[in-house]
Design an enzyme around this catalytic site. Structure first.
Site, mmCIF file in Angstrom:
data_model
loop_
_atom_site.group_PDB
_atom_site.id
_atom_site.type_symbol
_atom_site.label_atom_id
_atom_site.label_comp_id
_atom_site.label_asym_id
_atom_site.label_seq_id
_atom_site.Cartn_x
_atom_site.Cartn_y
_atom_site.Cartn_z
ATOM 1 N N GLU A 269 28.171 25.204 42.349
ATOM 2 C CA GLU A 269 28.695 26.143 41.230
ATOM 3 C C GLU A 269 27.530 26.673 40.783
ATOM 4 O O GLU A 269 27.206 25.905 39.893
ATOM 5 C CB GLU A 269 29.987 25.642 41.203
ATOM 6 N N ARG B 272 27.187 31.812 32.728
ATOM 7 C CA ARG B 272 27.668 31.524 31.647
ATOM 8 C C ARG B 272 25.977 32.083 31.130
ATOM 9 O O ARG B 272 26.435 31.833 30.287
ATOM 10 C CB ARG B 272 27.929 30.475 31.225
ATOM 11 N N THR C 293 33.018 30.598 37.124
ATOM 12 C CA THR C 293 32.789 31.528 35.774
ATOM 13 C C THR C 293 33.390 32.293 35.604
ATOM 14 O O THR C 293 33.059 33.245 35.022
ATOM 15 C CB THR C 293 31.651 30.365 34.320
ATOM 16 N N LYS D 134 41.136 24.756 41.014
ATOM 17 C CA LYS D 134 40.876 23.684 40.071
ATOM 18 C C LYS D 134 42.072 23.408 38.448
ATOM 19 O O LYS D 134 42.488 24.567 38.756
ATOM 20 C CB LYS D 134 39.466 24.879 39.382
#
Length: 194
Positions: free
Chosen positions: A32, A36, A60, A120
């Protein structure tokens, strides 16, 4: 066997190949790559091209615009720290796997209303860890979770052993040099296989 999803924040796209090779050497075939950092899109593109046998996703992802860029770059799944309606609609429209972040009953119900049942759970350490997952699983038996945040080699086993855990995510696998990453991934894989 449960999946491990390393959460990777690359500061330089040139690190993509050595980092993903280290994951593979450790027996992990999923990554993943988080949005960011400024090079996330380029890193996803490199990863998807250089490692076609790995499941490359974008993390994210907080809006539909990022989701579109991630999928165009080759991401096969999307992960958000929370639930975003725009990302959810994009994922459903494009047929892309989406793991939204949900920690409260209301958030879980919102995700279920869209048809998402693999969620998640972030940050797992702050929101009660395995005890919280067990409590939430009672009213939501159809949901499976991906605990992330506060997971490490010390508590990985308790998460992996819970049947409502689909996979475990985290940056704990990404500490140090590529050799360190490979070593940590091998340790984590041993825990998953035992």
């Amino acid at each position: 066997m449960k999946k491990l999803i390393p959460v990777i924040a690359l500061k330089d796209a040139a690190d993509t190949i050595p980092v993903l090779r280290a994951l593979q050497d450790g027996g992990v075939y999923c990554a993943e790559i988080t949005f960011r950092t400024a090079c996330a899109e380029e890193a996803i593109r490199i990863a998807a091209s250089a490692f076609p046998d790995m499941e490359i996703g974008a993390g994210t992802v907080i809006n539909a615009e990022q989701a579109g860029r991630a999928v165009a770059a080759g991401a096969r799944f999307l992960v958000s720290p929370g639930f975003d309606d725009g990302v959810a609609r994009f994922a459903l429209d494009k047929g892309v796997t989406y793991y939204p972040g949900c920690v409260t009953p209301s958030e879980i119900m919102h995700a279920l209303s869209y048809g998402f049942d693999i969620l998640k759970f972030f940050p797992a350490g702050v929101f009660g860890g395995i005890k919280a997952l067990k409590a939430l699983s009672a009213p939501f038996p159809q949901v499976r979770f991906i605990p992330t945040g506060g997971v490490d080699l010390g508590n990985l086993k308790e998460f992996i052993e819970f049947d409502k855990v689909y996979a475990v995510g985290g940056s704990f696998m990404m500490k140090g040099s590529p050799l360190d990453i490979t070593r940590i991934c091998k340790e984590a894989m041993k825990i998953c296989e035992s």
